[in-house]
Every structure is written in C-alpha cells, then in structure tokens.
Design an enzyme around this catalytic site. Structure first.
Site, PDB file in Angstrom:
ATOM      1  N   HIS A 176      -7.226  -5.351   1.762  1.00 24.36           N
ATOM      2  CA  HIS A 176      -6.085  -4.815   2.500  1.00 24.36           C
ATOM      3  C   HIS A 176      -5.675  -5.852   3.537  1.00 24.36           C
ATOM      4  O   HIS A 176      -6.526  -6.386   4.254  1.00 24.36           O
ATOM      5  CB  HIS A 176      -6.468  -3.535   3.258  1.00 24.36           C
ATOM      6  N   ASP A 200       0.851  -1.185   0.000  1.00 21.40           N
ATOM      7  CA  ASP A 200       0.000   0.000   0.000  1.00 21.40           C
ATOM      8  C   ASP A 200       0.887   1.236   0.000  1.00 21.40           C
ATOM      9  O   ASP A 200       1.902   1.277   0.700  1.00 21.40           O
ATOM     10  CB  ASP A 200      -0.918  -0.010   1.234  1.00 21.40           C
ATOM     11  N   HIS A 224     -10.652  -5.419  -3.951  1.00 20.89           N
ATOM     12  CA  HIS A 224      -9.319  -5.587  -3.367  1.00 20.89           C
ATOM     13  C   HIS A 224      -9.436  -5.795  -1.869  1.00 20.89           C
ATOM     14  O   HIS A 224     -10.427  -5.438  -1.248  1.00 20.89           O
ATOM     15  CB  HIS A 224      -8.409  -4.392  -3.682  1.00 20.89           C
ATOM     16  N   HIS A 236     -12.387  -1.550  -7.989  1.00 21.04           N
ATOM     17  CA  HIS A 236     -11.843  -2.860  -8.364  1.00 21.04           C
ATOM     18  C   HIS A 236     -11.706  -3.599  -7.045  1.00 21.04           C
ATOM     19  O   HIS A 236     -11.036  -3.115  -6.129  1.00 21.04           O
ATOM     20  CB  HIS A 236     -10.483  -2.694  -9.052  1.00 21.04           C
TER      21      HIS A 236
END
Length: 112
Positions: A100, A29, A98, A96
C-alpha cells in the site's frame, strides 16, 4: 488460481490502473485511507513477504523504485508511506504480496 489480485492483473476484475509493466501492476485502493492510496502488486504470484526468495530481490527493488516514482507523480513530494501487511496477524487480507502506498496527508505513528 482463485486470487483476487491475479484476477485484477488479468483484467477479469475491473480496477483503476495507475501503472503497469512486465513485472508489476499498480491500481487505486477501493477503500482509500489517504488522499493518495494505491497498491503495488507483483504479477508473479507470491503469497506473502514470508514467501519471498533470493530470486525475488530484483523484483522487490523494482517495485520500491516504481513506488517512489509513482508517488511523486501523484503529488506526494512531502513524503508517503509504504505498507506491507504480512499474514493474518499482520493484517494481510489478500494472499498475494502487495504494498500500500499512502500519501498527501500527515501520517501518524504508530499506525494502529
């Protein structure tokens, strides 16, 4: 397609890649919220968790198995958090799907 994550997967936008296979891409990230903070992104463009289909079940299982493997390889033996933000009110900032992965610090609840 004008998708940030599709461009990262294609190599059009640089990223710090951690892992890649035929189905997914993992990268650090750019604004980490923990000592370990990376994203897991399916290569198939799926807008959000609300857009998942039955046919995507194997892909999501694969992503979660790799999440555990990668997190542990990065030193998260004491645990980690998997976060998916879904749509605007859920805090999704890129359309989109995703996930984390955050770890190597004590994570509080509720998250915010």
């Amino acid at each position: 397609m004008d998708c940030l994550f599709c461009k990262i997967i294609a190599g059009e936008i640089p990223s710090e890649k951690i892992y890649e296979d035929e189905e997914m891409f993992a990268f650090k990230d750019i604004d980490p919220q923990a000592p370990v903070h990376f994203l897991l992104v399916p290569k198939k463009h799926i807008k959000s968790a609300d857009d998942l289909k039955e046919e995507d079940a194997e892909l999501i299982g694969h992503i979660f198995l790799k999440a555990a493997e990668i997190a542990k390889s990065l030193g998260c033996e004491n645990g980690y958090r998997i976060v998916n933000n879904c749509k605007e009110d859920g805090g999704q900032s890129v359309d989109h799907l995703h996930f984390h992965i955050l770890g190597q610090r004590s994570l509080q609840w509720p998250p915010g």
